[in-house]
Design a protein around this motif. Structure first.
Motif, short mmCIF file in Angstrom:
data_model
loop_
_atom_site.label_atom_id
_atom_site.label_comp_id
_atom_site.label_asym_id
_atom_site.label_seq_id
_atom_site.Cartn_x
_atom_site.Cartn_y
_atom_site.Cartn_z
N GLY A 83 0.74 -8.16 -1.28
CA GLY A 83 -0.39 -9.01 -1.27
C GLY A 83 -1.53 -8.39 -0.43
N GLN A 84 -1.23 -7.55 0.42
CA GLN A 84 -2.34 -6.83 1.36
C GLN A 84 -3.19 -5.76 0.35
N ALA A 85 -2.59 -5.47 -0.78
CA ALA A 85 -3.13 -4.45 -1.66
C ALA A 85 -4.48 -5.11 -1.96
N ALA A 86 -5.57 -4.26 -1.97
CA ALA A 86 -7.09 -4.77 -2.44
C ALA A 86 -7.35 -4.17 -3.82
N ALA A 137 7.25 -2.78 -1.24
CA ALA A 137 6.01 -3.71 -0.59
C ALA A 137 6.35 -4.97 -1.18
N ASN A 153 -5.32 -0.67 8.24
CA ASN A 153 -6.67 -0.79 8.88
C ASN A 153 -7.78 0.49 8.99
N GLY A 178 -6.26 -1.34 1.08
CA GLY A 178 -6.18 -2.75 1.85
C GLY A 178 -4.65 -2.80 2.77
N PHE A 179 -3.87 -1.44 2.59
CA PHE A 179 -2.81 -1.48 3.37
C PHE A 179 -2.83 -1.21 4.86
N PHE A 206 4.57 -7.20 1.70
CA PHE A 206 3.26 -6.98 2.21
C PHE A 206 2.49 -6.48 0.91
N GLY A 263 -0.76 -0.74 9.81
CA GLY A 263 -0.63 -1.55 8.60
C GLY A 263 -1.32 -2.81 8.64
N THR A 264 -1.76 -3.62 7.74
CA THR A 264 -2.50 -4.68 7.79
C THR A 264 -1.57 -5.79 7.40
N ALA A 265 -0.12 -5.71 7.58
CA ALA A 265 0.74 -6.87 7.63
C ALA A 265 1.80 -6.54 8.48
#
Length: 357
Positions: free
Chosen positions: A288-291, A281, A9, A6-7, A286, A165-167
């Protein structure tokens, strides 16, 4: 510094996976120059030891912990190509058996903790020992190399996160935070690496790849006129007479016992604080981007916490699996028989040379 899913793309995750796969492929080929029947078991032990020590998070600041990456340590003990394979084996076992490090982030983790840490650590080590060759220099170089490899990997993460990164992040702020906390973690990494290398040097110097130039050759002339050249013990005025290189012997079970002790008992006392990446993090917003991990519900996930398995038992299972997987890989990759005598193209192998008189 295990990156979760999740961190990143898809573009960065796939690209890092390609880089990691290519790096591992190159190292599978290169490891043949470092591994033979004598050193392959040592490589399996190094992988199991790294797995065990990575369970031992140590406090580095208020509310933050760190753990060994192991790239520099493995490179010094078994060579840089084999070191990447050691770290890759550890990360594969952690991701698939213990849900530690994301599956989609596996390429990122191998790139950061395998390729970057080994490349930087080995490069620094060789730079220091190129002009000064002694046991003390090897140990000091091991400390510095390990220390530098950790913030280097952390800064490489920052660059990747900035790129994909996704954030959104402020790269300067995150780089300072990642570099600062991982510099502290690097001190712990350096100490663990220096103590381990010093111990192996004192007991079995012929098993330290980074100290092979300190090992004097032993020349034996047989009754039939053949001359056998084998590595020996460190060449210094205070050293004992050279002895022939030998298989790990008792050193291997002793090393496995140490890894089992660390994972099975000492792991109960590891710090429960978040590691450097998790802390940054959280602080930078960021986390919260962890899946959720795809294998996060299996009993061994989070080192047994999900299935109610004691961490020591989970650790012992991990050491056993890592030793089996790593040992199998290194045994398959090693050069065999006469190949060991001519692996470098000169007729001189790491385990000995037989020259017709």
């Amino acid at each position: 510094m295990h990156v979760p899913d999740g961190f990143f793309n898809a573009a960065v995750s796939v690209s890092a996976g390609v880089v990691a796969a290519a790096g591992v492929a190159v190292c599978l080929r290169g490891a043949r120059r470092e591994l033979d029947d004598r050193t392959a078991p040592m490589a399996g032990l190094v992988a199991a030891f790294i797995f065990a020590v990575q369970m031992l998070n140590f406090p580095v600041a208020a509310g933050t912990s760190g753990h060994l990456l192991g790239g520099a340590l493995a490179a010094i003990l078994v060579g840089p190509y084999t070191a990447v394979l050691c770290v890759a084996v550890v990360l594969l076992v952690q991701a698939f058996f213990f849900a530690d490090g994301g599956l989609t982030a596996l390429g990122v983790n191998i790139t950061l903790m395998g390729l970057v840490a080994v490349l930087v650590g080995w490069g620094v080590f060789r730079l220091i020992t190129r002009s000064v060759r002694s046991r003390g220099a090897v140990v000091a170089a091991a400390f510095v190399a390990a220390l530098v490899s950790v913030p280097a990997s952390a800064l490489a993460f920052t660059l990747l996160f900035w790129a994909g990164g996704t954030a959104p992040i402020e790269i300067g702020t995150v780089a300072a935070a990642m570099g600062g906390v991982h510099l502290l973690i690097g001190v712990g990494e350096g100490l663990i690496t220096a103590v381990t290398v010093s111990t192996v040097l004192a007991i079995r110097p012929d098993l330290v790849y980074g100290a092979r130039e300190l090992v004097a050759p032993l020349v034996l002339r047989g009754a039939d006129g053949d001359v056998t050249v084998t590595p020996g013990s460190p060449s210094s005025s205070a050293s004992p007479a050279p002895v022939a290189a030998r298989r790990p012997g008792w050193f291997l079970p002793a090393g496995v016992a140490v890894a089992a002790l660390l994972a099975g008992l000492v792991s109960f006392y590891a710090s429960s604080s978040p590691d450097g990446l998790e802390r940054v993090a959280e602080d930078k917003g960021f986390i919260g981007q962890a899946a959720d991990h795809a294998l996060g519900e299996q009993p061994l996930a989070d080192y047994g916490d999900v299935g109610g398995i004691p961490v020591g038992v989970a650790g012992l299972i991990g050491v056993g699996v890592t030793l089996a997987v790593g040992g199998g890989v290194f045994y398959a990759v090693r050069r065999r028989g006469d190949d060991a005598d001519g692996a470098d193209g000169t007729g001189r192998g790491d385990s000995g040379e037989k020259v017709s008189a």
